[in-house]
Design a protein around this motif. Structure first.
Motif, PDB file in Angstrom:
ATOM      1  N   ALA A  38      19.966  41.898-132.952  1.00  0.00           N
ATOM      2  CA  ALA A  38      21.309  42.350-132.552  1.00  0.00           C
ATOM      3  C   ALA A  38      21.196  43.338-131.393  1.00  0.00           C
ATOM      4  O   ALA A  38      22.061  43.361-130.513  1.00  0.00           O
ATOM      5  CB  ALA A  38      22.023  42.992-133.733  1.00  0.00           C
ATOM      6  N   GLY A  39      20.128  44.131-131.370  1.00  0.00           N
ATOM      7  CA  GLY A  39      19.894  45.058-130.263  1.00  0.00           C
ATOM      8  C   GLY A  39      19.712  44.336-128.940  1.00  0.00           C
ATOM      9  O   GLY A  39      20.160  44.807-127.894  1.00  0.00           O
ATOM     10  N   LEU A  40      19.073  43.166-128.982  1.00  0.00           N
ATOM     11  CA  LEU A  40      18.939  42.364-127.757  1.00  0.00           C
ATOM     12  C   LEU A  40      20.314  42.020-127.208  1.00  0.00           C
ATOM     13  O   LEU A  40      20.575  42.154-126.016  1.00  0.00           O
ATOM     14  CB  LEU A  40      18.171  41.070-128.049  1.00  0.00           C
ATOM     15  N   GLN A  41      21.191  41.579-128.091  1.00  0.00           N
ATOM     16  CA  GLN A  41      22.537  41.200-127.669  1.00  0.00           C
ATOM     17  C   GLN A  41      23.342  42.420-127.234  1.00  0.00           C
ATOM     18  O   GLN A  41      24.171  42.327-126.325  1.00  0.00           O
ATOM     19  CB  GLN A  41      23.251  40.471-128.793  1.00  0.00           C
ATOM     20  N   ALA A  42      23.099  43.561-127.852  1.00  0.00           N
ATOM     21  CA  ALA A  42      23.861  44.779-127.544  1.00  0.00           C
ATOM     22  C   ALA A  42      23.364  45.486-126.287  1.00  0.00           C
ATOM     23  O   ALA A  42      23.956  46.476-125.863  1.00  0.00           O
ATOM     24  CB  ALA A  42      23.798  45.738-128.732  1.00  0.00           C
ATOM     25  N   GLY A  43      22.282  44.984-125.692  1.00  0.00           N
ATOM     26  CA  GLY A  43      21.809  45.562-124.436  1.00  0.00           C
ATOM     27  C   GLY A  43      20.807  46.690-124.576  1.00  0.00           C
ATOM     28  O   GLY A  43      20.628  47.481-123.657  1.00  0.00           O
TER      29      GLY A  43
ATOM     30  N   VAL B 177      12.479  52.850-126.612  1.00  0.00           N
ATOM     31  CA  VAL B 177      13.608  51.965-126.893  1.00  0.00           C
ATOM     32  C   VAL B 177      14.847  52.822-126.664  1.00  0.00           C
ATOM     33  O   VAL B 177      14.978  53.902-127.237  1.00  0.00           O
ATOM     34  CB  VAL B 177      13.573  51.428-128.338  1.00  0.00           C
ATOM     35  N   LEU B 178      15.735  52.337-125.795  1.00  0.00           N
ATOM     36  CA  LEU B 178      16.923  53.102-125.407  1.00  0.00           C
ATOM     37  C   LEU B 178      18.186  52.319-125.702  1.00  0.00           C
ATOM     38  O   LEU B 178      18.271  51.129-125.407  1.00  0.00           O
ATOM     39  CB  LEU B 178      16.885  53.385-123.899  1.00  0.00           C
ATOM     40  N   TYR B 179      19.159  53.000-126.303  1.00  0.00           N
ATOM     41  CA  TYR B 179      20.500  52.434-126.444  1.00  0.00           C
ATOM     42  C   TYR B 179      21.468  53.584-126.667  1.00  0.00           C
ATOM     43  O   TYR B 179      21.202  54.503-127.426  1.00  0.00           O
ATOM     44  CB  TYR B 179      20.603  51.374-127.539  1.00  0.00           C
ATOM     45  N   GLY B 180      22.556  53.549-125.918  1.00  0.00           N
ATOM     46  CA  GLY B 180      23.497  54.671-125.953  1.00  0.00           C
ATOM     47  C   GLY B 180      22.759  55.946-125.573  1.00  0.00           C
ATOM     48  O   GLY B 180      22.007  55.978-124.619  1.00  0.00           O
ATOM     49  N   SER B 181      22.959  56.984-126.363  1.00  0.00           N
ATOM     50  CA  SER B 181      22.266  58.247-126.094  1.00  0.00           C
ATOM     51  C   SER B 181      20.981  58.365-126.913  1.00  0.00           C
ATOM     52  O   SER B 181      20.325  59.403-126.885  1.00  0.00           O
ATOM     53  CB  SER B 181      23.197  59.417-126.422  1.00  0.00           C
TER      54      SER B 181
ATOM     55  N   PHE C  46      11.917  45.451-131.951  1.00  0.00           N
ATOM     56  CA  PHE C  46      12.523  45.241-130.633  1.00  0.00           C
ATOM     57  C   PHE C  46      11.475  45.348-129.523  1.00  0.00           C
ATOM     58  O   PHE C  46      11.427  44.515-128.619  1.00  0.00           O
ATOM     59  CB  PHE C  46      13.655  46.249-130.403  1.00  0.00           C
ATOM     60  N   ALA C  47      10.622  46.368-129.601  1.00  0.00           N
ATOM     61  CA  ALA C  47       9.579  46.549-128.584  1.00  0.00           C
ATOM     62  C   ALA C  47       8.616  45.359-128.585  1.00  0.00           C
ATOM     63  O   ALA C  47       8.231  44.859-127.519  1.00  0.00           O
ATOM     64  CB  ALA C  47       8.827  47.858-128.823  1.00  0.00           C
ATOM     65  N   ALA C  48       8.242  44.875-129.772  1.00  0.00           N
ATOM     66  CA  ALA C  48       7.355  43.714-129.856  1.00  0.00           C
ATOM     67  C   ALA C  48       8.016  42.477-129.246  1.00  0.00           C
ATOM     68  O   ALA C  48       7.381  41.727-128.505  1.00  0.00           O
ATOM     69  CB  ALA C  48       6.963  43.460-131.314  1.00  0.00           C
ATOM     70  N   MET C  49       9.307  42.272-129.530  1.00  0.00           N
ATOM     71  CA  MET C  49      10.035  41.143-128.940  1.00  0.00           C
ATOM     72  C   MET C  49      10.078  41.258-127.418  1.00  0.00           C
ATOM     73  O   MET C  49       9.892  40.265-126.705  1.00  0.00           O
ATOM     74  CB  MET C  49      11.465  41.098-129.474  1.00  0.00           C
ATOM     75  N   ALA C  50      10.328  42.454-126.926  1.00  0.00           N
ATOM     76  CA  ALA C  50      10.402  42.668-125.477  1.00  0.00           C
ATOM     77  C   ALA C  50       9.054  42.384-124.817  1.00  0.00           C
ATOM     78  O   ALA C  50       8.995  41.771-123.742  1.00  0.00           O
ATOM     79  CB  ALA C  50      10.860  44.098-125.179  1.00  0.00           C
TER      80      ALA C  50
END
Length: 103
Positions: A19-24, A41-45, A80-84
């Motif tokens: 879901a994080g991938l989709q959320a940017g 890993v960054l999202y929002g603040s 997420f980091a592994a996917m990236a």
């Protein structure tokens, strides 16, 4: 090897990473070596430091989030980091193949 690590991530955390991938969400890799990845890993603040290191045939992973620190689990940020990093490797191999085809 990273796929094997992802296989050990609990399905709910894995789903939240997707879901994080989709959320940017963003992965800013600061260290990329054959045996180690480290970055943010960054999202929002929010910012979480993730490190994934190969040790022989296994990977050890750490994250600065409460889930990983307090519970000792493979969290959504590690997933997420592994996917990236897997995506980065796929892109690099695809570009290499395309260049060979042109030559």
């Amino acid at each position: 090897m990273l796929r094997r690590l992802l296989g050990k991530v609990e399905s709910g955390r894995y789903g939240r990473a997707l879901a994080g991938l989709q959320a940017g969400w963003q992965w800013e890799c600061e260290v990329r070596r054959e045996e180690r990845f480290e970055g943010l890993v960054l999202y929002g603040s929010k910012r979480y430091r993730v490190a994934i290191e190969r040790r022989g045939t296994r990977y050890a992973a750490r994250c600065s989030c409460d889930d990983a620190v307090a519970r000792g689990v493979l969290c959504k940020h590690i997933a997420f980091a592994a996917m990236a990093e897997l995506a980065t490797a796929v892109v690099a191999s695809s570009v290499h193949r395309q260049l060979q085809e042109l030559g």
